[in-house]
Write a protein that holds these residues in place. Sequence first.
Motif, PDB file in Angstrom:
ATOM      1  N   HIS A  17       0.808  -1.218   0.000  1.00  0.00           N
ATOM      2  CA  HIS A  17       0.000   0.000   0.000  1.00  0.00           C
ATOM      3  C   HIS A  17       0.844   1.273   0.000  1.00  0.00           C
ATOM      4  O   HIS A  17       0.299   2.374   0.069  1.00  0.00           O
ATOM      5  N   GLY A  18       2.162   1.126  -0.032  1.00  0.00           N
ATOM      6  CA  GLY A  18       3.039   2.291  -0.048  1.00  0.00           C
ATOM      7  C   GLY A  18       3.105   3.020   1.281  1.00  0.00           C
ATOM      8  O   GLY A  18       3.450   4.192   1.335  1.00  0.00           O
ATOM      9  N   GLU A  19       2.804   2.332   2.371  1.00  0.00           N
ATOM     10  CA  GLU A  19       2.843   2.922   3.716  1.00  0.00           C
ATOM     11  C   GLU A  19       4.168   2.565   4.379  1.00  0.00           C
ATOM     12  O   GLU A  19       4.835   1.609   3.982  1.00  0.00           O
ATOM     13  N   PRO A  20       4.542   3.308   5.419  1.00  0.00           N
ATOM     14  CA  PRO A  20       5.778   2.953   6.125  1.00  0.00           C
ATOM     15  C   PRO A  20       5.620   1.619   6.863  1.00  0.00           C
ATOM     16  O   PRO A  20       4.539   1.285   7.334  1.00  0.00           O
ATOM     17  N   VAL A  21       6.718   0.893   6.924  1.00  0.00           N
ATOM     18  CA  VAL A  21       6.725  -0.411   7.590  1.00  0.00           C
ATOM     19  C   VAL A  21       6.623  -0.193   9.101  1.00  0.00           C
ATOM     20  O   VAL A  21       7.291   0.699   9.648  1.00  0.00           O
ATOM     21  N   PRO A  22       5.809  -0.977   9.819  1.00  0.00           N
ATOM     22  CA  PRO A  22       5.708  -0.811  11.273  1.00  0.00           C
ATOM     23  C   PRO A  22       7.017  -1.207  11.952  1.00  0.00           C
ATOM     24  O   PRO A  22       7.802  -1.983  11.390  1.00  0.00           O
ATOM     25  N   PRO A  23       7.261  -0.696  13.145  1.00  0.00           N
ATOM     26  CA  PRO A  23       8.495  -1.067  13.848  1.00  0.00           C
ATOM     27  C   PRO A  23       8.489  -2.555  14.212  1.00  0.00           C
ATOM     28  O   PRO A  23       7.436  -3.139  14.440  1.00  0.00           O
ATOM     29  N   ALA A  24       9.656  -3.118  14.244  1.00  0.00           N
ATOM     30  CA  ALA A  24       9.790  -4.534  14.582  1.00  0.00           C
ATOM     31  C   ALA A  24       9.353  -4.773  16.032  1.00  0.00           C
ATOM     32  O   ALA A  24       9.470  -3.878  16.872  1.00  0.00           O
ATOM     33  N   PRO A  25       8.844  -5.971  16.328  1.00  0.00           N
ATOM     34  CA  PRO A  25       8.448  -6.265  17.711  1.00  0.00           C
ATOM     35  C   PRO A  25       9.649  -6.149  18.652  1.00  0.00           C
ATOM     36  O   PRO A  25      10.733  -6.635  18.355  1.00  0.00           O
ATOM     37  N   GLY A  26       9.447  -5.471  19.747  1.00  0.00           N
ATOM     38  CA  GLY A  26      10.503  -5.310  20.737  1.00  0.00           C
ATOM     39  C   GLY A  26      11.424  -4.138  20.476  1.00  0.00           C
ATOM     40  O   GLY A  26      12.364  -3.923  21.237  1.00  0.00           O
ATOM     41  N   ALA A  27      11.162  -3.375  19.431  1.00  0.00           N
ATOM     42  CA  ALA A  27      12.055  -2.268  19.091  1.00  0.00           C
ATOM     43  C   ALA A  27      12.002  -1.145  20.119  1.00  0.00           C
ATOM     44  O   ALA A  27      12.975  -0.427  20.311  1.00  0.00           O
ATOM     45  N   HIS A  28      10.882  -0.984  20.792  1.00  0.00           N
ATOM     46  CA  HIS A  28      10.717   0.128  21.726  1.00  0.00           C
ATOM     47  C   HIS A  28      10.480  -0.335  23.171  1.00  0.00           C
ATOM     48  O   HIS A  28       9.953   0.420  23.983  1.00  0.00           O
ATOM     49  N   ASP A  29      10.871  -1.559  23.485  1.00  0.00           N
ATOM     50  CA  ASP A  29      10.615  -2.096  24.825  1.00  0.00           C
ATOM     51  C   ASP A  29      11.297  -1.277  25.915  1.00  0.00           C
ATOM     52  O   ASP A  29      10.697  -0.979  26.938  1.00  0.00           O
ATOM     53  N   TRP A  30      12.563  -0.910  25.715  1.00  0.00           N
ATOM     54  CA  TRP A  30      13.285  -0.174  26.752  1.00  0.00           C
ATOM     55  C   TRP A  30      12.706   1.213  26.954  1.00  0.00           C
ATOM     56  O   TRP A  30      12.667   1.730  28.070  1.00  0.00           O
ATOM     57  N   GLN A  31      12.231   1.821  25.878  1.00  0.00           N
ATOM     58  CA  GLN A  31      11.618   3.143  25.998  1.00  0.00           C
ATOM     59  C   GLN A  31      10.347   3.056  26.840  1.00  0.00           C
ATOM     60  O   GLN A  31      10.080   3.926  27.667  1.00  0.00           O
ATOM     61  N   VAL A  32       9.567   2.005  26.660  1.00  0.00           N
ATOM     62  CA  VAL A  32       8.342   1.821  27.444  1.00  0.00           C
ATOM     63  C   VAL A  32       8.689   1.635  28.915  1.00  0.00           C
ATOM     64  O   VAL A  32       8.039   2.212  29.797  1.00  0.00           O
ATOM     65  N   ILE A  33       9.715   0.865  29.200  1.00  0.00           N
ATOM     66  CA  ILE A  33      10.119   0.635  30.595  1.00  0.00           C
ATOM     67  C   ILE A  33      10.581   1.944  31.228  1.00  0.00           C
ATOM     68  O   ILE A  33      10.227   2.248  32.374  1.00  0.00           O
ATOM     69  N   ARG A  34      11.346   2.760  30.491  1.00  0.00           N
ATOM     70  CA  ARG A  34      11.788   4.055  31.029  1.00  0.00           C
ATOM     71  C   ARG A  34      10.591   4.964  31.310  1.00  0.00           C
ATOM     72  O   ARG A  34      10.548   5.647  32.334  1.00  0.00           O
ATOM     73  N   GLU A  35       9.613   4.971  30.411  1.00  0.00           N
ATOM     74  CA  GLU A  35       8.438   5.811  30.610  1.00  0.00           C
ATOM     75  C   GLU A  35       7.623   5.349  31.815  1.00  0.00           C
ATOM     76  O   GLU A  35       7.109   6.177  32.578  1.00  0.00           O
ATOM     77  N   LEU A  36       7.525   4.043  32.022  1.00  0.00           N
ATOM     78  CA  LEU A  36       6.823   3.536  33.207  1.00  0.00           C
ATOM     79  C   LEU A  36       7.547   3.941  34.487  1.00  0.00           C
ATOM     80  O   LEU A  36       6.914   4.338  35.473  1.00  0.00           O
TER      81      LEU A  36
END
Length: 71
Positions: A17-36
């Motif tokens: 569909h010419g859309e950007p590829v979603p981020p890979a699973p686990g790519a933002h795990d550390w960022q979520v932990i820092r935000e929590l």
Amino acid sequence: MSITQQYALDAYRARQHGEPVPPAPGAHDWQVIRELRDRHQFHAVLAGRPAHGRIRRVLGRLLRSRPRPTC
């Protein structure tokens, strides 16, 4: 269907569909932990508790209160 298979399917559909590829699973795990962690610290400050170092303080208190073995 595994997470990897779902990611591959989503990436394929996004490319079709010419859309950007979603981020890979686990790519933002550390960022979520820092935000929590930041959120918990923020709520601790609002409640009038120390924002950091609570676990070490409690463990230190527990270790100091234990009776020491005598030889």
